[in-house]
Scaffold this motif. Structure first.
Motif, PDB file in Angstrom:
ATOM      1  N   HIS A   1       6.881  65.516  77.820  1.00  0.00           N
ATOM      2  CA  HIS A   1       6.210  65.327  79.105  1.00  0.00           C
ATOM      3  C   HIS A   1       5.477  63.992  79.055  1.00  0.00           C
ATOM      4  CE1 HIS A   1       3.692  65.969  82.595  1.00  0.00           C
ATOM      5  NE2 HIS A   1       4.455  67.022  82.896  1.00  0.00           N
ATOM      6  N   LYS A   2       5.560  63.247  80.137  1.00  0.00           N
ATOM      7  CA  LYS A   2       4.986  61.894  80.131  1.00  0.00           C
ATOM      8  C   LYS A   2       3.483  61.880  79.906  1.00  0.00           C
ATOM      9  CE  LYS A   2       4.128  60.715  84.975  1.00  0.00           C
ATOM     10  NZ  LYS A   2       4.477  59.774  86.035  1.00  0.00           N
TER      11      LYS A   2
ATOM     12  N   ASP B   1       2.671  55.501  83.743  1.00  0.00           N
ATOM     13  CA  ASP B   1       2.299  56.117  85.017  1.00  0.00           C
ATOM     14  C   ASP B   1       3.386  55.951  86.079  1.00  0.00           C
ATOM     15  OD1 ASP B   1      -0.085  56.985  83.968  1.00  0.00           O
ATOM     16  OD2 ASP B   1      -1.234  55.267  84.730  1.00  0.00           O
ATOM     17  N   ALA B   2       4.195  54.912  85.958  1.00  0.00           N
ATOM     18  CA  ALA B   2       5.235  54.643  86.963  1.00  0.00           C
ATOM     19  C   ALA B   2       6.491  55.499  86.781  1.00  0.00           C
ATOM     20  CB  ALA B   2       5.610  53.159  86.937  1.00  0.00           C
ATOM     21  N   PHE B   3       6.630  56.164  85.633  1.00  0.00           N
ATOM     22  CA  PHE B   3       7.805  57.004  85.444  1.00  0.00           C
ATOM     23  C   PHE B   3       7.815  58.114  86.494  1.00  0.00           C
ATOM     24  CE2 PHE B   3       7.623  55.625  80.848  1.00  0.00           C
ATOM     25  CZ  PHE B   3       8.798  54.902  80.897  1.00  0.00           C
ATOM     26  N   GLU B   4       8.970  58.298  87.132  1.00  0.00           N
ATOM     27  CA  GLU B   4       9.078  59.309  88.176  1.00  0.00           C
ATOM     28  C   GLU B   4       9.324  60.701  87.611  1.00  0.00           C
ATOM     29  OE1 GLU B   4      11.921  58.000  91.077  1.00  0.00           O
ATOM     30  OE2 GLU B   4      10.810  56.163  91.471  1.00  0.00           O
ATOM     31  N   LYS B   5      10.101  60.781  86.542  1.00  0.00           N
ATOM     32  CA  LYS B   5      10.384  62.076  85.933  1.00  0.00           C
ATOM     33  C   LYS B   5       9.208  62.515  85.074  1.00  0.00           C
ATOM     34  CE  LYS B   5      15.352  61.264  85.633  1.00  0.00           C
ATOM     35  NZ  LYS B   5      16.491  61.135  84.706  1.00  0.00           N
ATOM     36  N   ASP B   6       9.042  63.825  84.953  1.00  0.00           N
ATOM     37  CA  ASP B   6       7.981  64.346  84.097  1.00  0.00           C
ATOM     38  C   ASP B   6       8.357  64.298  82.625  1.00  0.00           C
ATOM     39  OD1 ASP B   6       6.119  64.841  86.050  1.00  0.00           O
ATOM     40  OD2 ASP B   6       6.738  66.905  86.369  1.00  0.00           O
TER      41      ASP B   6
END
Length: 157
Positions: free
Chosen positions: A15-16, A80-85
């Motif tokens: 998870h990011k 923070d810019a990653f769209e996927k979790d």
């Protein structure tokens, strides 16, 4: 796979929200390695302790301000810019970040093995650099902890 893209389909995913923690751990290991070389080299060979500490502090400030604080901000913005979790566990750095880290390690090994600088100078350099790296550790870990606290407060409400 498109040209220029790296296939990370089989890379471990997390998870990011855990990427700042992972980045802090990696930088923590690296800074510990640098400081474990720098501090003993500086202390064992110094004749003017206050001058060594002052120069190490200047090196810290320069690397903190112009390298590691910017690196921390840049990589947090990327995370923070990653769209996927769930994303690749190695995504806390971009390719350039890994190249810079590899160059720093290589440069450090070469500099030590060539014996072109006295140990006290290397110790002062490594001590200032190591503590600047610790500043990135503090940034990543404090961001992770702060976000965990916020998440728990949100879940409690």
């Amino acid at each position: 796979m498109t040209k220029g893209k790296i296939n990370l389909d089989h890379a471990p995913r997390i998870h990011k929200k855990f990427l700042p923690l992972l980045a802090g751990i990696v930088w923590g290991i690296a800074s510990t390695a640098v400081l474990s070389i720098g501090i003993p080299s500086m202390v064992e060979n110094w004749t003017m302790p206050w001058l060594c500490i002052l120069i190490a502090a200047v090196i810290f400030f320069l690397f903190f301000k112009f390298v590691f604080y910017r690196l921390y901000k840049k990589h947090m913005k990327r995370i923070d810019a990653f769209e996927k979790d769930k994303i690749c566990a190695f995504a806390f750095f971009d390719v350039r970040g890994y190249i810079i880290m590899a160059c720093m390690i290589t440069f450090g090994i070469v500099l030590r093995s060539l014996n072109v600088l006295p140990h006290v100078y290397l110790g002062v350099l490594y001590t200032g650099l190591g503590f600047a790296m610790v500043s990135a550790v503090i940034g990543f870990l404090s961001t992770f902890i702060r976000r965990q606290i916020q998440e728990r407060k949100t879940q409690a409400n």
